[in-house]
Design a protein around this motif. Sequence first.
Motif, short mmCIF file in Angstrom:
data_model
loop_
_atom_site.label_atom_id
_atom_site.label_comp_id
_atom_site.label_asym_id
_atom_site.label_seq_id
_atom_site.Cartn_x
_atom_site.Cartn_y
_atom_site.Cartn_z
N ASN A 1 0.82 -1.21 0.00
CA ASN A 1 0.00 0.00 0.00
C ASN A 1 0.86 1.27 0.00
OD1 ASN A 1 -1.80 2.04 0.64
ND2 ASN A 1 -3.05 0.70 1.92
N LYS A 2 1.06 1.82 -1.19
CA LYS A 2 1.91 3.02 -1.33
C LYS A 2 1.32 4.24 -0.66
CE LYS A 2 -0.63 1.92 -4.90
NZ LYS A 2 -0.75 1.18 -6.13
N ALA A 3 -0.04 4.37 -0.74
CA ALA A 3 -0.68 5.53 -0.11
C ALA A 3 -0.46 5.48 1.40
CB ALA A 3 -2.17 5.55 -0.44
N ILE B 1 9.05 5.59 -14.66
CA ILE B 1 7.65 5.38 -15.06
C ILE B 1 7.10 4.47 -13.98
CG2 ILE B 1 6.17 4.30 -16.80
CD1 ILE B 1 8.42 5.03 -18.85
N ILE B 2 6.31 5.02 -13.07
CA ILE B 2 5.93 4.26 -11.87
C ILE B 2 4.42 4.13 -11.73
CG2 ILE B 2 8.04 4.43 -10.50
CD1 ILE B 2 7.06 7.00 -9.29
N ASN B 3 3.72 4.37 -12.82
CA ASN B 3 2.29 4.03 -12.82
C ASN B 3 1.98 3.29 -14.12
OD1 ASN B 3 -0.70 4.84 -13.72
ND2 ASN B 3 -0.60 4.61 -11.52
N GLY B 4 1.62 2.02 -13.97
CA GLY B 4 1.40 1.16 -15.14
C GLY B 4 0.19 1.60 -15.94
N THR B 5 -0.87 1.99 -15.24
CA THR B 5 -2.11 2.37 -15.93
C THR B 5 -1.86 3.58 -16.82
OG1 THR B 5 -3.38 1.52 -14.08
CG2 THR B 5 -4.50 3.07 -15.54
N GLY B 6 -1.20 4.59 -16.27
CA GLY B 6 -0.92 5.81 -17.05
C GLY B 6 -0.04 5.51 -18.25
N GLY C 1 -7.36 -5.08 -13.98
CA GLY C 1 -6.95 -5.04 -12.57
C GLY C 1 -5.70 -4.20 -12.34
N TYR C 2 -5.33 -3.34 -13.30
CA TYR C 2 -4.14 -2.50 -13.13
C TYR C 2 -4.46 -1.23 -12.34
CZ TYR C 2 -2.32 -5.09 -17.21
OH TYR C 2 -1.92 -6.05 -18.08
N ALA C 3 -5.67 -0.70 -12.58
CA ALA C 3 -5.98 0.64 -12.07
C ALA C 3 -6.27 0.61 -10.56
CB ALA C 3 -7.17 1.22 -12.83
N GLU C 4 -6.12 1.77 -9.94
CA GLU C 4 -6.47 1.93 -8.53
C GLU C 4 -7.99 1.85 -8.36
OE1 GLU C 4 -4.07 2.40 -5.92
OE2 GLU C 4 -3.10 1.55 -7.67
N ALA C 5 -8.46 1.61 -7.13
CA ALA C 5 -9.90 1.60 -6.85
C ALA C 5 -10.51 2.90 -7.36
CB ALA C 5 -10.12 1.43 -5.36
N PHE D 1 -6.55 8.45 -9.35
CA PHE D 1 -5.20 8.45 -8.77
C PHE D 1 -4.14 8.07 -9.80
CE2 PHE D 1 -5.64 8.04 -3.87
CZ PHE D 1 -6.58 9.05 -3.87
N ASP D 2 -4.50 7.18 -10.74
CA ASP D 2 -3.55 6.78 -11.78
C ASP D 2 -3.33 7.93 -12.76
OD1 ASP D 2 -3.16 3.82 -11.29
OD2 ASP D 2 -5.34 3.88 -11.42
N VAL D 3 -4.44 8.58 -13.12
CA VAL D 3 -4.42 9.57 -14.19
C VAL D 3 -3.88 10.92 -13.70
CG1 VAL D 3 -5.96 10.86 -15.70
CG2 VAL D 3 -6.27 8.40 -15.43
N THR E 1 -1.45 11.06 -8.53
CA THR E 1 -1.38 10.83 -7.08
C THR E 1 -0.67 9.50 -6.76
OG1 THR E 1 -3.45 12.03 -6.83
CG2 THR E 1 -2.77 10.67 -4.96
N ASP E 2 -1.03 8.46 -7.52
CA ASP E 2 -0.41 7.15 -7.27
C ASP E 2 1.11 7.23 -7.48
OD1 ASP E 2 -0.66 4.09 -7.03
OD2 ASP E 2 0.38 4.33 -8.95
N ALA E 3 1.52 7.88 -8.56
CA ALA E 3 2.97 8.02 -8.82
C ALA E 3 3.63 8.87 -7.73
CB ALA E 3 3.20 8.62 -10.20
N HIS F 1 2.73 9.06 -4.58
CA HIS F 1 2.92 8.20 -3.40
C HIS F 1 4.21 7.39 -3.55
CE1 HIS F 1 -1.68 8.25 -2.54
NE2 HIS F 1 -1.06 9.00 -1.65
N LYS F 2 4.38 6.81 -4.75
CA LYS F 2 5.56 5.95 -4.96
C LYS F 2 6.85 6.78 -4.96
CE LYS F 2 2.75 2.71 -7.63
NZ LYS F 2 2.16 2.46 -8.94
N LEU F 3 6.79 7.98 -5.55
CA LEU F 3 7.98 8.83 -5.58
C LEU F 3 8.40 9.26 -4.16
CD1 LEU F 3 9.92 10.22 -7.67
CD2 LEU F 3 8.60 12.30 -7.24
N ALA G 1 7.13 -5.55 -14.73
CA ALA G 1 5.70 -5.29 -14.63
C ALA G 1 5.41 -4.44 -13.40
CB ALA G 1 4.93 -6.60 -14.56
N GLY G 2 4.69 -3.34 -13.62
CA GLY G 2 4.44 -2.40 -12.52
C GLY G 2 3.14 -2.63 -11.80
N ALA G 3 2.33 -3.54 -12.28
CA ALA G 3 1.04 -3.82 -11.65
C ALA G 3 0.62 -5.23 -12.06
CB ALA G 3 0.00 -2.79 -12.11
N GLY G 4 -0.47 -5.68 -11.46
CA GLY G 4 -0.99 -7.01 -11.81
C GLY G 4 -0.86 -7.97 -10.65
N1 HSE Z 1 -2.60 1.39 -10.24
C1 HSE Z 1 -1.22 1.09 -10.11
C2 HSE Z 1 -0.56 1.18 -11.48
C3 HSE Z 1 -1.07 -0.29 -9.55
O1 HSE Z 1 -1.28 1.21 -12.49
O2 HSE Z 1 0.65 1.26 -11.56
C4 HSE Z 1 0.31 -0.61 -9.10
O3 HSE Z 1 0.73 0.22 -8.05
#
Ligand code: HSE
Length: 438
Positions: free
Chosen positions: A105-107, A158-163, A188-192, A196-198, A201-203, A205-207, A300-303
Amino acid sequence: MNAEDSIKVGIAGLGTVGSGTVNVIRRNAREISSRIGRPLQIAHIGARRDNPACDTSDIRVSRDIFAVANDPEIDILVELIGGTDTARELVLTAIHNGKHIVTANKALIAEHGNEIFHAAHDKGVDVAFEAAVAGGIPILKALGEGLAANHINWVAGIINGTGNFILTEMREKGREFEDVLREAQALGYAEADPAFDVNGTDAAHKLTILASIAFGIPLQFSKVYTEGIERITPEDVLAAEQLGYRIKHLGIAKDTGRGIELRVHPTLIPRDVLLASVNGVMNAVMVDGDAVGPTLYYGAGAGDEPTGSAVVADIIELGRELTADHDERVPYLGFRADAMAATPVLPIEDVFCSFYIRLHVQDRTGVLADITRILTEHSISIEAMFQKDVGEDELVPIVMLTHQVSERDLNDALEKISALPAVVEPDTMRIRVEMLDA
Ligand code: HSE
């Protein structure tokens, strides 16, 4: 605990990552116990509903995740529910009960990590979160341990797979933003909350986590400058290609000597750097260290199973360490808690970058001269410029690449340019450019 006892793992959350984790542990049980030196047992799962993607028939399952955090049998609680509020409460409860924590959980780590590490330190337990950043790529271990000899100059990834999936499909297949996002959700890649992906915000958190481990600074999510990819148009993707660049949504953490830059934004990078070829849901992180030079980590960054791979690696590491003295373990953020640096995080106005600028103007004599005059007044020099031929009465797109300029000067200049009567607002686009050279 003696060497024959199994390590008892409790898993809270049985979504995409939860099912991947269960499947990896089941499939590789023999290798995993050989690596730990004792068997690993999933003793308790907490999940609101079953997941047909994994077999839990011989595992105790509770509908209340707190039953796992309070189960006296559990050695390691694996938090895979996502979100911050309940996850924070769950993790603090498990820590209070003396359990080690693994989380993807990065957040949670970016926003509450300082508090969680403090609580864990007081109880003498560990918190591992490799899966929180870049899915299956063991980047935290590489940064905190493999590169521990280095002064880290910068990290860019590049730390968001969905984007990245969205930008790749837009460029390669001309697909619509919304359509690709729906596919990423189905996979199943995207956040709930896919915003956050777009929106970055997700990136961010990871940064936040990468920067703490790279530079030994406390987690400071609120100081990350964050811009999303929502405004990128197919026109910008094409113009970047024509200039020899590709648009990627990067997280960048840089030690400038004046302070730390922490920023997430769409970025033009030269088409021939390796990061430019990282496509689809794949992630990649470049780290530049003073001794090692530039290094690159890709995967692979997600999955389900890629992220499960990192979760299980953390469980194995904690399983190995369960008998070691707590103070001898690798610190939560790689640096000892009493040796964190107070290096300031720079406001975005103090960041220097080259920029891609795209404007639409009315086809009037002297517009270009007005624009270049304003740029010159702000000491902004142009590296490349082109103006597209369009039909009569159509707006003319002008694309420019600048040399390095401070964000503050660029903002001033763009404000004046936007006020010119011939310039069409508000669609002016500016994207930062990074050469990623060491
Ligand atoms: N939603 C995130 C992504 C999942 O697309 O990278 C992995 O943290």
